[in-house]
Design a protein around this motif. Sequence first.
Motif, PDB file in Angstrom:
ATOM      1  N   VAL A   1       0.839  -1.204   0.000  1.00 55.19           N
ATOM      2  CA  VAL A   1       0.000   0.000   0.000  1.00 55.19           C
ATOM      3  C   VAL A   1       0.873   1.254   0.000  1.00 55.19           C
ATOM      4  CG1 VAL A   1      -1.681   1.343   1.323  1.00 55.19           C
ATOM      5  CG2 VAL A   1      -1.980  -1.131   1.064  1.00 55.19           C
ATOM      6  N   GLU A   2       1.924   1.261   0.833  1.00 54.85           N
ATOM      7  CA  GLU A   2       2.817   2.412   0.884  1.00 54.85           C
ATOM      8  C   GLU A   2       3.579   2.567  -0.436  1.00 54.85           C
ATOM      9  OE1 GLU A   2       4.921   5.751   1.821  1.00 54.85           O
ATOM     10  OE2 GLU A   2       3.152   4.921   2.814  1.00 54.85           O
ATOM     11  N   ALA A   3       4.006   1.462  -1.016  1.00 56.26           N
ATOM     12  CA  ALA A   3       4.688   1.539  -2.311  1.00 56.26           C
ATOM     13  C   ALA A   3       3.750   2.097  -3.372  1.00 56.26           C
ATOM     14  CB  ALA A   3       5.192   0.152  -2.723  1.00 56.26           C
ATOM     15  N   CYS A   4       2.497   1.652  -3.351  1.00 52.97           N
ATOM     16  CA  CYS A   4       1.492   2.169  -4.286  1.00 52.97           C
ATOM     17  C   CYS A   4       1.356   3.678  -4.134  1.00 52.97           C
ATOM     18  CB  CYS A   4       0.159   1.467  -4.053  1.00 52.97           C
ATOM     19  SG  CYS A   4      -1.196   2.047  -5.082  1.00 52.97           S
ATOM     20  N   ARG A   5       1.335   4.131  -2.878  1.00 51.55           N
ATOM     21  CA  ARG A   5       1.194   5.573  -2.608  1.00 51.55           C
ATOM     22  C   ARG A   5       2.372   6.350  -3.185  1.00 51.55           C
ATOM     23  NH1 ARG A   5       0.666   5.126   2.684  1.00 51.55           N
ATOM     24  NH2 ARG A   5      -1.584   4.805   2.506  1.00 51.55           N
ATOM     25  N   ARG A   6       3.574   5.818  -3.011  1.00 50.14           N
ATOM     26  CA  ARG A   6       4.769   6.521  -3.493  1.00 50.14           C
ATOM     27  C   ARG A   6       4.865   6.543  -5.017  1.00 50.14           C
ATOM     28  NH1 ARG A   6       9.819   4.472   0.361  1.00 50.14           N
ATOM     29  NH2 ARG A   6       8.808   4.824   2.390  1.00 50.14           N
ATOM     30  N   LEU A   7       4.283   5.548  -5.656  1.00 47.61           N
ATOM     31  CA  LEU A   7       4.372   5.426  -7.108  1.00 47.61           C
ATOM     32  C   LEU A   7       3.348   6.268  -7.854  1.00 47.61           C
ATOM     33  CD1 LEU A   7       4.912   1.584  -7.141  1.00 47.61           C
ATOM     34  CD2 LEU A   7       6.528   3.224  -8.121  1.00 47.61           C
ATOM     35  N   GLN A   8       2.367   6.805  -7.173  1.00 50.38           N
ATOM     36  CA  GLN A   8       1.300   7.571  -7.830  1.00 50.38           C
ATOM     37  C   GLN A   8       1.759   8.975  -8.189  1.00 50.38           C
ATOM     38  OE1 GLN A   8      -2.699   7.227  -6.062  1.00 50.38           O
ATOM     39  NE2 GLN A   8      -1.851   5.607  -4.769  1.00 50.38           N
ATOM     40  N   PRO A   9       1.177   9.537  -9.286  1.00 53.18           N
ATOM     41  CA  PRO A   9       0.219   8.902 -10.186  1.00 53.18           C
ATOM     42  C   PRO A   9       0.884   7.858 -11.074  1.00 53.18           C
ATOM     43  CG  PRO A   9       0.803  11.057 -11.028  1.00 53.18           C
ATOM     44  CD  PRO A   9       1.464  10.925  -9.680  1.00 53.18           C
ATOM     45  N   GLY A  10       0.118   6.820 -11.350  1.00 53.84           N
ATOM     46  CA  GLY A  10       0.641   5.735 -12.150  1.00 53.84           C
ATOM     47  C   GLY A  10      -0.466   4.785 -12.562  1.00 53.84           C
ATOM     48  N   GLY A  11      -0.085   3.682 -13.145  1.00 53.83           N
ATOM     49  CA  GLY A  11      -1.048   2.694 -13.604  1.00 53.83           C
ATOM     50  C   GLY A  11      -0.511   1.296 -13.390  1.00 53.83           C
ATOM     51  N   ALA A  12      -1.406   0.313 -13.502  1.00 47.49           N
ATOM     52  CA  ALA A  12      -0.990  -1.064 -13.242  1.00 47.49           C
ATOM     53  C   ALA A  12      -1.947  -2.058 -13.880  1.00 47.49           C
ATOM     54  CB  ALA A  12      -0.915  -1.314 -11.731  1.00 47.49           C
ATOM     55  N   CYS A  13      -1.454  -3.281 -14.063  1.00 44.95           N
ATOM     56  CA  CYS A  13      -2.295  -4.432 -14.397  1.00 44.95           C
ATOM     57  C   CYS A  13      -2.614  -5.162 -13.096  1.00 44.95           C
ATOM     58  CB  CYS A  13      -1.557  -5.387 -15.338  1.00 44.95           C
ATOM     59  SG  CYS A  13      -1.215  -4.719 -16.981  1.00 44.95           S
ATOM     60  N   TYR A  14      -3.898  -5.435 -12.898  1.00 41.34           N
ATOM     61  CA  TYR A  14      -4.367  -6.114 -11.695  1.00 41.34           C
ATOM     62  C   TYR A  14      -4.890  -7.493 -12.097  1.00 41.34           C
ATOM     63  CZ  TYR A  14      -4.423  -1.332  -9.792  1.00 41.34           C
ATOM     64  OH  TYR A  14      -4.093  -0.060  -9.399  1.00 41.34           O
ATOM     65  N   PHE A  15      -4.271  -8.548 -11.593  1.00 43.52           N
ATOM     66  CA  PHE A  15      -4.663  -9.908 -11.953  1.00 43.52           C
ATOM     67  C   PHE A  15      -5.803 -10.342 -11.029  1.00 43.52           C
ATOM     68  CE2 PHE A  15      -0.690  -9.205 -13.911  1.00 43.52           C
ATOM     69  CZ  PHE A  15      -0.641 -10.026 -15.031  1.00 43.52           C
ATOM     70  N   GLN A  16      -7.006  -9.860 -11.346  1.00 41.20           N
ATOM     71  CA  GLN A  16      -8.152  -9.926 -10.452  1.00 41.20           C
ATOM     72  C   GLN A  16      -9.171 -11.008 -10.801  1.00 41.20           C
ATOM     73  OE1 GLN A  16      -9.402  -5.785 -11.152  1.00 41.20           O
ATOM     74  NE2 GLN A  16      -9.199  -5.465  -8.956  1.00 41.20           N
ATOM     75  N   MET A  17      -9.129 -11.570 -12.000  1.00 44.66           N
ATOM     76  CA  MET A  17     -10.205 -12.454 -12.456  1.00 44.66           C
ATOM     77  C   MET A  17      -9.758 -13.907 -12.504  1.00 44.66           C
ATOM     78  SD  MET A  17     -10.621  -9.257 -13.728  1.00 44.66           S
ATOM     79  CE  MET A  17     -10.071  -9.112 -15.423  1.00 44.66           C
ATOM     80  N   CYS A  18     -10.743 -14.803 -12.527  1.00 41.86           N
ATOM     81  CA  CYS A  18     -10.443 -16.226 -12.688  1.00 41.86           C
ATOM     82  C   CYS A  18     -10.898 -16.681 -14.067  1.00 41.86           C
ATOM     83  CB  CYS A  18     -11.107 -17.060 -11.595  1.00 41.86           C
ATOM     84  SG  CYS A  18     -12.898 -17.246 -11.725  1.00 41.86           S
ATOM     85  N   GLU A  19     -10.280 -17.747 -14.533  1.00 37.03           N
ATOM     86  CA  GLU A  19     -10.506 -18.206 -15.908  1.00 37.03           C
ATOM     87  C   GLU A  19     -11.955 -18.625 -16.141  1.00 37.03           C
ATOM     88  OE1 GLU A  19      -7.997 -20.695 -19.177  1.00 37.03           O
ATOM     89  OE2 GLU A  19      -8.125 -21.571 -17.172  1.00 37.03           O
TER      90      GLU A  19
END
Length: 489
Positions: A329-347
């Motif tokens: 979470v802290e790394a995400c905060r430091r990297l913003q603004p930014g973008g990412a791929c989220y591997f959120q779904m199942c096949e």
Amino acid sequence: MQLLRGALIVDGVLSPAWTGDLLFDASGILEIGPDLSGRVGSHVSVRDCQGLALAPGFIDVHTHDDAALLLDPAMRPKLSQGVTTVVVGNCGISLVPLRLAPDQALPPPLNLLPAEAYRYARFADYRAALEAAQPAVNVLALVGHTALRAACMPELDRPARPAELAAMCALLDQALAEGAGGLSSGTFYAPAAAAPPEELLALARVAARHSGRIYATHLRDEMAGVLAAIEEAADTAHQAGLPLQISHHKCAGHRQWGRAIETLALIERLARRQDLGLDVYPYLAGSTVLREDLVDGHTPIRLTWSAPHPERSGQWLAEVASEWGVTEVEACRRLQPGGACYFQMCEDDVDRILAHPLAMIGSDGLPHDRQPHPRLWGAFPRVLAHYSRERGLLSLERAVHKMSGQSAQRFGLLHERGQLRPGAAADLLLFDPAVVQDAADYADPCRPARGIEAVWVNGRLALEAGVERARAGRVLSPCASRAAGASSS
């Protein structure tokens, strides 16, 4: 005038594939038949297509190519997949009608498009810029609810006041009168999350006054509250009398895996009372701006860009956090603004959604990401290769239909695009069905697909053997006699 001879004809409207010839010129498709070579003169250019499939050019119903069409009008990521038409302005994000002031901040997700491109207060101005740029593909543009809010409201963390909503409605009405294809929203994101259903309904009613328009929405919640979010969007469209398109439908987050059975059952029930469709991209990962609330300790997250740390593009968030000695979470905060791929779904969920009769294909690619999701370059060939040829989830005819005729019908374009028939526009794709394959992956996401032999846009050769040719795209508007509903035959 050109004759394509001996191709496997896959017409985009679910007719069984057959071998035949197609004659066309810049005015459109002239004739289709089993053997036309003896009926044309020596002035006709003949191309032998034995072993190749001929389909309508694909229609990418969910893109964020609004600025890419102007900044890189060759549109190689789309042409190289066989895409000849893109729908822009999705998820509430559009260049129209937001003209940024020099000191105006650009909150996520509006920053998925470059700030310098927000300079069109009217759709007519954006249309003129597109026509001047002459992109290689056709474009149908939606107007984004978030862009309307940013143009009319000084702060976005509250509902619109009556005067602000009236101004938004007026801008939307003007854009639709000037040729915009409909309304989109993205209440999943903070700049639109405070908008109540009543705000969206007022705008949807404006869109409903214009024949053939549609309401496309990135649902308020694609996780635990997905069913309520579907019902909210459906009620808004139903009350307005406007067709609904559920954007990039998914059940996101491991706690929601398997729930596509529920969501699709609800969608089927709602589709019996109203005009409703959905789109999907053929991957297990989504991609959007960096958000701390999406960092759950379970979802693998791969960075696509970071303004303060561009060198981290392509790295895993967990690896960056470990290297820095901080939480994700802290790394995400430091990297913003930014973008990412989220591997959120199942096949299983992706399979169910993609195979559903109401579903069509949209890439949702983000062309301005430093290390983009591979869907930007690979979504459509992946459907042909992985889901049709390799796994048999879709027949070739069904796969092509979901990327052409069904999409054209949904967005009011079927009278001239999305099918192979005399009189239709000559947006054509010639590919090798035994070879076609997406080559883009997460490590190397900008590789063009294999097996795409040639692409024509409005009768002009746009791509051949991977080499760009003419740029012949047009700005499209929906047909007033738009056919209701997505095909479910």
